[in-house]
Design a protein around this motif. Structure first.
Motif, PDB file in Angstrom:
ATOM      1  N   ASP A  32       0.806  -1.220   0.000  1.00 47.53           N
ATOM      2  CA  ASP A  32       0.000   0.000   0.000  1.00 47.53           C
ATOM      3  C   ASP A  32       0.839   1.271   0.000  1.00 47.53           C
ATOM      4  O   ASP A  32       0.310   2.373   0.150  1.00 47.53           O
ATOM      5  CB  ASP A  32      -0.945   0.010   1.205  1.00 47.53           C
ATOM      6  CG  ASP A  32      -0.189   0.067   2.536  1.00 47.53           C
ATOM      7  OD1 ASP A  32       1.007  -0.280   2.557  1.00 47.53           O
ATOM      8  OD2 ASP A  32      -0.802   0.442   3.558  1.00 47.53           O
ATOM      9  N   CYS A  33       2.153   1.145  -0.172  1.00 44.55           N
ATOM     10  CA  CYS A  33       3.032   2.318  -0.116  1.00 44.55           C
ATOM     11  C   CYS A  33       2.884   3.176  -1.378  1.00 44.55           C
ATOM     12  O   CYS A  33       2.839   2.662  -2.498  1.00 44.55           O
ATOM     13  CB  CYS A  33       4.498   1.903   0.022  1.00 44.55           C
ATOM     14  SG  CYS A  33       4.922   1.283   1.658  1.00 44.55           S
ATOM     15  N   ASP A  34       2.842   4.476  -1.175  1.00 43.43           N
ATOM     16  CA  ASP A  34       2.845   5.420  -2.296  1.00 43.43           C
ATOM     17  C   ASP A  34       4.265   5.670  -2.803  1.00 43.43           C
ATOM     18  O   ASP A  34       4.482   5.898  -3.989  1.00 43.43           O
ATOM     19  CB  ASP A  34       2.230   6.749  -1.857  1.00 43.43           C
ATOM     20  CG  ASP A  34       0.799   6.597  -1.391  1.00 43.43           C
ATOM     21  OD1 ASP A  34      -0.049   6.233  -2.212  1.00 43.43           O
ATOM     22  OD2 ASP A  34       0.548   6.822  -0.193  1.00 43.43           O
ATOM     23  N   SER A  78       2.045  -1.005  -6.055  1.00 46.37           N
ATOM     24  CA  SER A  78       1.104  -0.698  -7.133  1.00 46.37           C
ATOM     25  C   SER A  78       1.842  -0.100  -8.327  1.00 46.37           C
ATOM     26  O   SER A  78       2.961   0.422  -8.181  1.00 46.37           O
ATOM     27  CB  SER A  78       0.049   0.292  -6.631  1.00 46.37           C
ATOM     28  OG  SER A  78       0.631   1.579  -6.495  1.00 46.37           O
TER      29      SER A  78
END
Length: 502
Positions: free
Chosen positions: A82-84, A109
């Motif tokens: 879930d890291c940006d 992602s």
């Protein structure tokens, strides 16, 4: 994208600092290290450091509790899904970084940004291992990360502009000045800092002055926090030697970055600096042993002095010498001592040009404020009596005086001109904007002025004259002036204006 979840891979000194920086800035931070237990220790170390801030009243207990809730230990990379943004701070090894980035791409992602804290590797080399190199950039911090308020955002050749802008915004939101730089050797700060080291070493190599002389002049007269030899001892000559050689080779042996032949023998001898107890200085209980101050001779009775009327500091120097007991003489042939103040020229050449007796001629550096520290340069033929008379007069009011051998450009002129010239070439190559270059040098290197602002302060035409004089005197291409500098002097443009940045 407004990143709110940041992954940090690598729990060493730099990784810990990055975790602290972004957790304090309000981001959720996940920390991972390949060594079992290392991430947990790093997170605890960060919390311990923040607890000390609470005890000192610099952080509230509520703020610490909130930060504690935002920092998480990650046992594996899967938790980075879930890291940006993920910031890598592992060992400086290309294969290891490439393997990590390939592994990260399989987890995060497609929109996530992958950033490397590398200090010496080409970011494009790391990105080449990725399926989406456009999302890879460099984000280089300096130790200690929370206190060094600058971050280099490195745009590799395929990095998307939006990635650069996101990392810039992220860094500035954490209180750091983000400077955007091209993916070139040394990036921006280490590149711009080459002049202080290489020219300081060159001065000593030529027997112009001692390491302590160079440090004293640059620290006391020009306002550097530390001189080049003090800095080399602090960082470790073993480390600095590799950086100097790496940047020189990566720039295809550019003469401006040529390492000194003085360094390899000292590295071989283990004279690394503070960590080995001896480098350019010897350390006793952590403190450097400094050479004793030169004994100040008495002012000769009735000494007469001629000062070159073209000297830029003629009036101030005349007042100083008269107060010390000298009698000013209008004709050099009738004076006991002749004093010149050349820019970029050595004392011997100035004596020949002006038709002076080299045995009675000395030079005083006009670049250094007389109230702080004075630099006295001898010709190759200056007689001991003339040297002592000049030293006595210049030191009569107890302001320290550094005596050096003949050199085109003294110490300060040589170093400042080299720093400005390298900065001008950075601007010429478009490695960074003028504004980012100036901020990077002041924040990252602690210089009292940005390099181009220094050129404007002294006069760009004067910097150019120093470089040309050094180039003519030595024939060394390291002193060839940057075309960027030459053109701005020709047009009368300041170095730091928006017009100069184009």
């Amino acid at each position: 994208m407004n990143p709110t979840v940041i992954g940090v891979v690598g729990a060493g000194t730099m990784g810990r600092g990055i975790v602290q920086l972004f957790a304090q800035a309000g981001h959720v931070v996940r920390c991972h290290d390949a060594q079992p237990g290392a991430a947990a220790k790093a997170v605890q170390a960060v919390l311990d450091q923040l607890t000390k801030l609470v005890e000192k009243g610099r952080l509230s207990a509520d703020a610490l509790a909130a930060i504690r809730g935002r920092i998480h230990v990650s046992e594996d990379l899967a938790s980075f899904a879930d890291c940006d943004v993920v910031i890598e701070a592992i060992v400086e090894d290309l294969d290891a970084k490439r393997a990590l980035f390939r592994a990260l791409e399989a987890v995060v992602s497609p929109e996530a940004i992958l950033a490397s804290n590398t200090s010496s590797l080409t970011v494009a080399d790391i990105a080449a291992a990725c399926e989406q190199p456009a999302r890879v950039a460099g984000l280089h911090f300096f130790n200690p990360v929370p206190l060094m308020k600058v971050a280099e955002v490195i745009a590799a050749v395929r990095t998307a502009p939006a990635v650069v802008e996101t990392l810039r915004t992220l860094s500035e939101g954490a209180g750091h000045r983000a400077v955007v730089t091209a993916d070139q050797p040394g990036f921006l700060i280490n590149h711009a800092g080459r002049g202080l080291y290489t020219e300081g070493l060159r001065v000593v190599e030529e027997q112009v002055a001692t390491p302590a002389d160079v440090d004293d002049v640059l620290r006391e007269a020009l306002g550097f926090r530390m001189g080049p030899f003090e800095l080399l001892d602090l960082t470790g000559l073993d480390v600095s030697s590799r950086v100097m050689s790496s940047i020189y080779e990566q720039f295809q042996q550019e003469p401006r970055f040529r390492p000194s032949s003085l360094v390899p023998p000292r590295v071989a001898a283990g004279l690394f600096g503070r960590k080995t107890g001896e480098g350019w200085y010897r350390y006793v209980e952590g403190r450097p042993e400094r050479p004793p101050a030169r004994e100040r001779p008495a002012v000769p009775a009735g000494v007469s002095v001629w000062i070159d009327p073209a000297a830029s500091g003629h009036g101030e120097l005349a007042t100083l010498l008269q107060a010390a007991g000298a009698r000013l003489e209008g004709e050099p042939a009738r004076a006991d001592l002749g004093i010149v103040q050349p820019w970029g020229e050595d004392a011997t050449s100035a004596a020949v040009r002006l038709g002076l007796d080299a045995a009675r001629t000395v030079a005083v550096d006009p670049i250094t404020p007389l109230a702080l520290r004075r630099t006295l340069m001898l010709t190759i033929a200056t007689a001991p009596a003339a040297r002592d008379a000049a030293l006595a007069l210049l030191a009569a009011d107890a302001v320290p005086v550094t005596v050096i051998n003949d050199s085109p450009g003294f110490i300060a002129q040589r170093v400042i001109a080299t720093i400005v010239n390298i900065a001008a070439n950075i601007a010429q190559r478009g490695i960074a904007s003028v504004a980012d270059l100036e901020a990077a040098v002041q924040l990252g290197l602690g210089y009292p002025r940005g390099p181009l602002a220094w050129g404007d302060h002294l006069g760009a035409e004067r910097i150019l004259a120093i470089l040309r004089a050094q180039h003519a005197a030595t024939g060394d291409p390291r002193y060839r002036p940057s075309a960027w500098l030459v053109r701005r002097v020709a047009l009368g443009l300041p170095l730091t204006t928006p017009e100069a940045a184009r």
